[in-house]
Design a protein around this motif. Structure first.
Motif, PDB file in Angstrom:
ATOM      1  N   VAL A 114       0.836  -1.204   0.000  1.00  0.00           N
ATOM      2  CA  VAL A 114       0.000   0.000   0.000  1.00  0.00           C
ATOM      3  C   VAL A 114       0.869   1.251   0.000  1.00  0.00           C
ATOM      4  N   ASN A 115       1.944   1.243   0.775  1.00  0.00           N
ATOM      5  CA  ASN A 115       2.845   2.394   0.817  1.00  0.00           C
ATOM      6  C   ASN A 115       3.456   2.672  -0.547  1.00  0.00           C
ATOM      7  N   VAL A 116       3.798   1.620  -1.266  1.00  0.00           N
ATOM      8  CA  VAL A 116       4.375   1.778  -2.607  1.00  0.00           C
ATOM      9  C   VAL A 116       3.351   2.388  -3.549  1.00  0.00           C
ATOM     10  N   GLU A 117       2.116   1.878  -3.512  1.00  0.00           N
ATOM     11  CA  GLU A 117       1.070   2.396  -4.401  1.00  0.00           C
ATOM     12  C   GLU A 117       0.697   3.829  -4.057  1.00  0.00           C
ATOM     13  N   ALA A 118       0.716   4.118  -2.747  1.00  0.00           N
ATOM     14  CA  ALA A 118       0.410   5.491  -2.336  1.00  0.00           C
ATOM     15  C   ALA A 118       1.491   6.452  -2.828  1.00  0.00           C
ATOM     16  N   ALA A 119       2.736   6.035  -2.730  1.00  0.00           N
ATOM     17  CA  ALA A 119       3.837   6.895  -3.191  1.00  0.00           C
ATOM     18  C   ALA A 119       3.788   7.118  -4.686  1.00  0.00           C
ATOM     19  N   GLN A 120       3.208   6.182  -5.412  1.00  0.00           N
ATOM     20  CA  GLN A 120       3.083   6.324  -6.865  1.00  0.00           C
ATOM     21  C   GLN A 120       1.824   7.081  -7.274  1.00  0.00           C
ATOM     22  N   GLY A 121       1.044   7.510  -6.255  1.00  0.00           N
ATOM     23  CA  GLY A 121      -0.166   8.277  -6.544  1.00  0.00           C
ATOM     24  C   GLY A 121      -1.310   7.462  -7.069  1.00  0.00           C
ATOM     25  N   LEU A 122      -1.305   6.170  -6.797  1.00  0.00           N
ATOM     26  CA  LEU A 122      -2.355   5.291  -7.319  1.00  0.00           C
ATOM     27  C   LEU A 122      -3.585   5.225  -6.423  1.00  0.00           C
ATOM     28  N   LEU A 123      -3.490   5.836  -5.226  1.00  0.00           N
ATOM     29  CA  LEU A 123      -4.602   5.736  -4.272  1.00  0.00           C
ATOM     30  C   LEU A 123      -5.291   7.065  -4.034  1.00  0.00           C
ATOM     31  N   GLY A 124      -5.091   8.037  -4.940  1.00  0.00           N
ATOM     32  CA  GLY A 124      -5.760   9.328  -4.816  1.00  0.00           C
ATOM     33  C   GLY A 124      -5.006  10.286  -3.916  1.00  0.00           C
ATOM     34  N   GLU A 125      -5.662  11.413  -3.608  1.00  0.00           N
ATOM     35  CA  GLU A 125      -5.056  12.443  -2.775  1.00  0.00           C
ATOM     36  C   GLU A 125      -5.973  12.783  -1.595  1.00  0.00           C
ATOM     37  N   GLY A 126      -5.387  13.388  -0.531  1.00  0.00           N
ATOM     38  CA  GLY A 126      -6.166  13.866   0.611  1.00  0.00           C
ATOM     39  C   GLY A 126      -6.934  12.760   1.298  1.00  0.00           C
ATOM     40  N   GLY A 127      -8.218  13.091   1.593  1.00  0.00           N
ATOM     41  CA  GLY A 127      -9.086  12.140   2.286  1.00  0.00           C
ATOM     42  C   GLY A 127      -9.331  10.900   1.460  1.00  0.00           C
ATOM     43  N   GLU A 128      -9.395  11.063   0.149  1.00  0.00           N
ATOM     44  CA  GLU A 128      -9.603   9.923  -0.725  1.00  0.00           C
ATOM     45  C   GLU A 128      -8.437   8.942  -0.631  1.00  0.00           C
ATOM     46  N   ARG A 129      -7.260   9.481  -0.446  1.00  0.00           N
ATOM     47  CA  ARG A 129      -6.064   8.648  -0.337  1.00  0.00           C
ATOM     48  C   ARG A 129      -6.116   7.769   0.917  1.00  0.00           C
ATOM     49  N   GLN A 130      -6.599   8.360   2.037  1.00  0.00           N
ATOM     50  CA  GLN A 130      -6.679   7.579   3.268  1.00  0.00           C
ATOM     51  C   GLN A 130      -7.705   6.464   3.149  1.00  0.00           C
ATOM     52  N   ARG A 131      -8.888   6.835   2.569  1.00  0.00           N
ATOM     53  CA  ARG A 131      -9.920   5.815   2.392  1.00  0.00           C
ATOM     54  C   ARG A 131      -9.463   4.739   1.396  1.00  0.00           C
ATOM     55  N   GLY A 132      -8.802   5.196   0.341  1.00  0.00           N
ATOM     56  CA  GLY A 132      -8.294   4.248  -0.657  1.00  0.00           C
ATOM     57  C   GLY A 132      -7.240   3.317  -0.083  1.00  0.00           C
ATOM     58  N   SER A 133      -6.403   3.871   0.803  1.00  0.00           N
ATOM     59  CA  SER A 133      -5.361   3.060   1.424  1.00  0.00           C
ATOM     60  C   SER A 133      -5.959   1.968   2.297  1.00  0.00           C
ATOM     61  N   LEU A 134      -6.978   2.336   3.087  1.00  0.00           N
ATOM     62  CA  LEU A 134      -7.620   1.345   3.956  1.00  0.00           C
ATOM     63  C   LEU A 134      -8.312   0.262   3.134  1.00  0.00           C
ATOM     64  N   ARG A 135      -8.992   0.718   2.061  1.00  0.00           N
ATOM     65  CA  ARG A 135      -9.686  -0.246   1.212  1.00  0.00           C
ATOM     66  C   ARG A 135      -8.688  -1.171   0.506  1.00  0.00           C
ATOM     67  N   ARG A 136      -7.610  -0.586   0.017  1.00  0.00           N
ATOM     68  CA  ARG A 136      -6.591  -1.365  -0.682  1.00  0.00           C
ATOM     69  C   ARG A 136      -5.868  -2.321   0.284  1.00  0.00           C
ATOM     70  N   LEU A 137      -5.635  -1.861   1.516  1.00  0.00           N
ATOM     71  CA  LEU A 137      -4.996  -2.703   2.519  1.00  0.00           C
ATOM     72  C   LEU A 137      -5.840  -3.942   2.789  1.00  0.00           C
TER      73      LEU A 137
END
Length: 811
Positions: A114-137
């Protein structure tokens, strides 16, 4: 001729005789009465089973008894934890997947992704990024969980059915007794002790970890049959997934095998899963079994320990996840090993064939052979936790030292190595020397083409006495005379290994296949390593000929050469832990007591020099030569490896930083060895075997003679080159390799202890001829060399091990 001796020692442990439901203990000197004797052989643990063609009704009755589970066949009153019940596999799988260690690893791996995908901008930005990270995790964890479930299902043993294991026991016994017609033999003393330990371990819910040596695939079968027949819970057996081929793989898995990959690579999930499974087995008191050497020994002697599974076992206890486990080293010895012919093919460089059902079925012809018997011996079990505490005490380190729990700690590595070699030493201590090993050793340690029957019996008796004097064990045969035991051993070895010359004044026996016989000779060498090293060191002077004064060796020279040889073979043999000087003194006194050598000492008893005794000279050096013959093939192989390194000298026109393929280099070393053997510059064909050459190359790397370039990608070959200061020079006019420099001197120091041959007395001719051949095969390697930049693949000099082998010449 003196009357033949009995081959059994009165003090040896009694053997166990099991017939039907009756268990009888016979003392070591037990001799069967004529009415009950079966061709003079001992009874064994697994009695011959009735065959359909001989007695169809009795055969069907036996099958019915096993399927219905009559008497001991039911396998109900088992010492250990419950196994072989419906739902066993599901319960085990659930327990493994619930381990905190596995759950933590899955979360770590998921979070890392998840950290790798987040660093690549694949999980959105801001609040969407946090929700996307949890969902992806959550998604990744679920996916990894599914992968873990599938891997677990394919890995774990599936002890599900009593009916299955009863039938499997009967089938395996039928097959094994067809091949090994004299059955499986165990020591009653050891078995009773093992059962007592198993009962105590079961009450404490502790596992017994069986660590046998590995000679044959029959090892799996013989140990499981013993545990089944004695009512001890079958262990989960670690098996390579190369054996997991259709039909046979499933059968073995349901009989107790757990499958593991041959290599784990960088697969963190799989590694953690194996650890979690082993933790679960040990936490719940299930017995466990793995082969300390990893793979089967192709040479007949013990291999160095493999630390993979052993590391998992040690971590289970060191981490505190498992309170304790019981270690039981096991020795398995055979009159004749089924796979020896295929071993020889592999050692000569032919690739190992992949296991498959067709080859398994085609081996059925082997099952009709008479291969003698199997001897299985159990060392006294000991506590792993106590071993750890003892080792910590020795280094004056507190038992709660947290650094030991770190996976790459130096102290943990020391513990692991000590554990591995302790197990090997225990296996050697309880190993039984079989008649075929005695015969093979005698035939390969005599000068001349052959040996008469009377002399063969005499030397077998002498060797048996020497084995016992060294604390070893010789298989006893119910009081049968040596002549009869020798006849049986010759029958088992067969004419393809030992030939006879008839029509002479006495029947004469000779070695037909010396390479294959060396497998059986190597079963005895561990008992005489110290004597062999001392004899090979003394041979540096003995081979010079002349009178006793000319062959006498000073203690300092003897010590230096023994030290050199000991370091040379530290990967081949297990040495006493008392230190070189103490061990050398003990060995010299032993050889003195046997009237093999005479040692001159000063007034305080310190050794000044050593030489052959007058008695040994009168005997024609037969005992001294015996020890030399044991070690000479290993000296030849290491010398061959050193000479082959001369061929790695870069040609004058070599470009850049040139690396050579390691496998091709070792193959060329074998080719060079075969050439030298057939041209008379190598005495032993077994010296070209692949395993010993690989050990030699490992030694050369440890000594800083060569440097390897390895890749984690198994598809990328390992590369090799000589370290700069070890590269020999070339003649400016002929471009040939010059017989000077560190590497040549290293090879010459080895050669001092080589067996002198009639074609090797002219040193200048030998050096010219051998170096020319080494250069030839080396140039062929350079023709297909790999060019790499210095910075790209070179290992850091600071990370290389540079411990030099030291001699008086200070190489």
């Amino acid at each position: 001729m003196p009357s033949p001796k009995l081959t059994n020692a009165p003090t040896s442990a009694p053997d166990l005789e099991i017939l039907g439901d009756q268990v009888t203990i016979h003392p070591g000197g037990y001799v069967e009465s004529p009415a009950t004797r079966h061709d003079g052989a001992e009874r064994n643990l697994v009695e011959h089973m009735v065959r359909f063609r001989e007695s169809p009704l009795e055969f069907l009755r036996e099958v019915s008894l096993h399927v219905s589970g009559a008497g001991w066949r039911a396998y109900d009153d088992v010492v250990g934890q419950p196994i072989f019940y419906s739902g066993f596999s599901d319960n085990m799988k659930t327990a493994v997947l619930r381990t905190p260690l596995l759950k933590q690893r899955i979360r770590e791996l998921a979070q890392r992704r998840v950290n790798v995908e987040a660093a690549q901008g694949l999980l959105g930005e801001g609040g969407e990024r946090q929700r996307g990270s949890l969902r992806r995790l959550e998604e990744i964890e679920k996916g990894l969980q599914e992968v873990a479930e599938n891997l677990t299902d394919g890995m774990i043993c599936k002890m599900e059915s009593k009916h299955f294991i009863r039938g499997a026991y009967y089938l395996a016994t039928q097959l094994l007794t067809r091949a090994y017609h004299q059955g499986i033999h165990v020591s009653s003393e050891e078995v009773l002790r093992l059962r007592s330990v198993a009962e105590k371990a079961a009450k404490k819910k502790q596992s017994i970890i069986f660590l046998p040596c590995h000679r044959s695939h029959v090892d799996y079968v013989s140990l499981q049959l013993i545990f089944y027949r004695l009512g001890i819970a079958l262990p989960t057996v670690v098996a390579g997934d190369n054996l997991n081929f259709p039909v046979v793989g499933s059968f073995i898995q349901h009989a107790g095998a757990m499958w593991i990959r041959r290599s784990f690579g960088d697969d963190a999930l799989y590694t953690t899963l194996v650890q979690s499974y082993i933790d679960t087995l040990l936490q719940n008191g299930f017995n466990f079994e793995c082969f300390i050497e990893g793979g089967r020994s192709r040479t007949g002697k013990l291999l160095s320990p493999k630390f993979g599974i052993l590391s998992f076992l040690l971590d289970s206890v060191l981490s505190g996840r498992v309170e304790d486990a019981i270690i039981c080293p096991v020795s398995t010895q055979y009159d004749k090993v089924i796979e020896t012919e295929s071993y020889i093919s592999e050692l000569l460089g032919q690739p190992k064939p992949k296991e498959n059902l067709k080859d398994f079925l085609s081996a059925s012809s082997v099952l009709s052979l008479k291969l003698g018997r199997v001897d299985v011996r159990f060392h006294e079990p000991w506590s792993l936790q106590d071993f750890i505490a003892e080792q910590r005490t020795r280094v004056s380190q507190p038992s709660n030292e947290s650094s030991l729990d770190r996976p790459h700690n130096i102290e943990r590595t020391r513990l692991l190595r000590t554990l591995g070699f302790r197990v090997l030493s225990d296996i050697n201590d309880v190993s039984v020397v079989m008649p075929t090993a005695l015969i093979g050793t005698v035939l390969l340690t005599l000068r001349g083409r052959g040996v008469g029957k009377a002399e063969l019996i005499r030397r077998v008796e002498w060797l048996s006495d020497r084995v016992r004097a060294k604390g070893g064990r010789v298989a006893h045969f119910a009081g049968a005379p040596t002549s009869l035991v020798v006849d049986r051993g010759l029958e088992v070895l067969g004419p393809s290994l030992v030939g006879t010359v008839d029509g002479l004044a006495e029947t004469t026996y000779y070695a037909v296949d010396r390479f294959q016989l060396s497998f059986y000779r190597n079963m005895t060498i561990h008992l005489f390593v110290s004597e062999s090293l001392v004899s090979a060191a003394m041979y540096t002077r003995v081979k010079q000929g002349g009178g006793p004064d000319n062959q006498r060796i000073s203690y300092d020279a003897l010590y230096d050469q023994v030290s050199f040889l000991s370091q040379l073979f530290r990967g081949e043999f297990i040495y006493p832990t008392t230190g070189l000087r103490v061990n050398l003194e003990k060995t010299l006194r032993g050889l003195e007591a046997d009237d093999v050598v005479t040692v001159a000492r000063n007034a305080t008893g310190e050794a000044l020099s050593a030489e052959l005794s007058a008695t040994e000279r009168t005997r024609g050096r037969e005992n001294f030569d015996f020890y030399c013959f044991l070690i000479w093939p290993f000296i030849e192989s290491t010398w061959l490896g050193a000479v082959s390194l001369m061929g790695l000298t870069p040609p004058s026109d070599a470009a850049g930083d040139t690396w050579l393929d390691l496998k091709q280099t070792q193959d060329k070393a074998q080719l060079l060895g075969k050439t030298l053997y057939h041209q008379g510059d190598l005495s032993y064909f077994e010296a070209v075997n692949k395993e010993t050459l690989k050990n030699a190359f490992q030694l050369f790397e440890e000594e800083g003679i060569i440097v390897l370039s390895k890749s984690r990608d198994s598809k990328i070959p390992t590369l090799v080159r000589l370290v700069t200061e070890w590269i020999p020079g070339r003649d400016e006019q002929t471009s040939g390799i010059v017989p000077h420099g560190k590497l040549w001197q290293f090879a010459e120091t080895i050669a001092q202890s080589r067996r002198e041959g009639k074609n090797r007395r002219d040193g200048a001719t030998v050096s010219t001829r051998v170096l020319a051949l080494a250069d030839k095969v080396g140039r062929e390697l350079y023709a297909s060399a790999v060019i790499l930049g210095n910075a790209e693949r070179s290992s850091s000099p600071n990370k290389r091990r540079r411990k030099e082998i030291r001699t008086k010449a200070r190489l």
